[in-house]
Design a protein around this motif. Sequence first.
Motif, PDB file in Angstrom:
ATOM      1  N   ASN A 149       0.819  -1.210   0.000  1.00 42.64           N
ATOM      2  CA  ASN A 149       0.000   0.000   0.000  1.00 42.64           C
ATOM      3  C   ASN A 149       0.857   1.265   0.000  1.00 42.64           C
ATOM      4  O   ASN A 149       0.563   2.246   0.677  1.00 42.64           O
ATOM      5  N   GLY A 150       1.928   1.243  -0.788  1.00 38.47           N
ATOM      6  CA  GLY A 150       2.771   2.420  -0.975  1.00 38.47           C
ATOM      7  C   GLY A 150       3.819   2.643   0.079  1.00 38.47           C
ATOM      8  O   GLY A 150       4.580   3.626  -0.001  1.00 38.47           O
ATOM      9  N   MET A 164      -2.081   3.001   9.385  1.00 36.39           N
ATOM     10  CA  MET A 164      -2.558   2.809   8.015  1.00 36.39           C
ATOM     11  C   MET A 164      -3.880   2.067   7.954  1.00 36.39           C
ATOM     12  O   MET A 164      -4.712   2.331   7.091  1.00 36.39           O
ATOM     13  N   PHE A 165      -4.055   1.091   8.863  1.00 32.41           N
ATOM     14  CA  PHE A 165      -5.230   0.226   8.831  1.00 32.41           C
ATOM     15  C   PHE A 165      -5.944   0.251  10.183  1.00 32.41           C
ATOM     16  O   PHE A 165      -5.937  -0.746  10.919  1.00 32.41           O
ATOM     17  N   PRO A 166      -6.574   1.365  10.534  1.00 29.11           N
ATOM     18  CA  PRO A 166      -7.188   1.486  11.861  1.00 29.11           C
ATOM     19  C   PRO A 166      -8.357   0.545  12.096  1.00 29.11           C
ATOM     20  O   PRO A 166      -8.721   0.293  13.250  1.00 29.11           O
ATOM     21  N   ASP A 167      -8.940   0.014  11.009  1.00 23.41           N
ATOM     22  CA  ASP A 167     -10.066  -0.906  11.178  1.00 23.41           C
ATOM     23  C   ASP A 167      -9.617  -2.353  11.336  1.00 23.41           C
ATOM     24  O   ASP A 167     -10.432  -3.236  11.599  1.00 23.41           O
ATOM     25  N   PHE A 176      -4.912  -8.318  11.762  1.00 23.20           N
ATOM     26  CA  PHE A 176      -5.816  -8.993  10.833  1.00 23.20           C
ATOM     27  C   PHE A 176      -6.802  -7.996  10.225  1.00 23.20           C
ATOM     28  O   PHE A 176      -7.248  -7.063  10.899  1.00 23.20           O
ATOM     29  N   SER A 177      -7.178  -8.252   8.963  1.00 22.82           N
ATOM     30  CA  SER A 177      -8.276  -7.487   8.393  1.00 22.82           C
ATOM     31  C   SER A 177      -9.563  -7.890   9.097  1.00 22.82           C
ATOM     32  O   SER A 177      -9.696  -9.020   9.570  1.00 22.82           O
TER      33      SER A 177
END
Length: 213
Positions: A149-150, A164-167, A176-177
Amino acid sequence: MKKLFKKWSIVGLSLIFIVMTLTGCSNENKDDKTSNKPEEKLYPITIEGQEILVGQTTVGTLLDKGFKVTASEMTADKQINKYEIDPNEELEANSYYTGGSIQINDSLSALISLATDEKSVKMGDSVIARLEFTFISEDRSYLDNIQFNGVSVNELTRDKAKEMFPDFTGDDNMWFSPASMTEYKYFLSFSWEGQLQNFYVEKEYDVDWLNKQ
């Protein structure tokens, strides 16, 4: 002919398509009750400037850029024989193939799975269904050429991933997603020092893992 990868069948594709079509028609005269569902994002992986979108990028794209894609098989004397794939090898429709790898450099390779849709295709035209990296070398200088993701792998610490992925959910070592993401799955694993050690991106397919072919 060598048996490339390990083949599994993908089931339920026609049924899924029909359900989606019927759902779309029935919702024309109803309130959109799914509008609050979070949009799933496909985060790209970039290797030496080549962007890879899991579920979209074909194997042929990597081969055209000079990457070596290999598969392995056990020989009669119990040795592992690794060989480069044949992009013209015909793959069956509705199939999922595991057990391949992309050679990045002398120190690093990535695990790869492939998928086909309703039509049989040449291997070069199959899409990358899953891509996984594991970083075990103490020398991480070459990891600047790999981005998720860059952001380069060397900069993607545990704290950076949380930003980057707060959720996403997890703990100090795993990220984990969310379960609400049903099309794409993400996983990141970190060392105690917060360095990225392992991550994968995969598109979810309805795979018959009991298939013995």
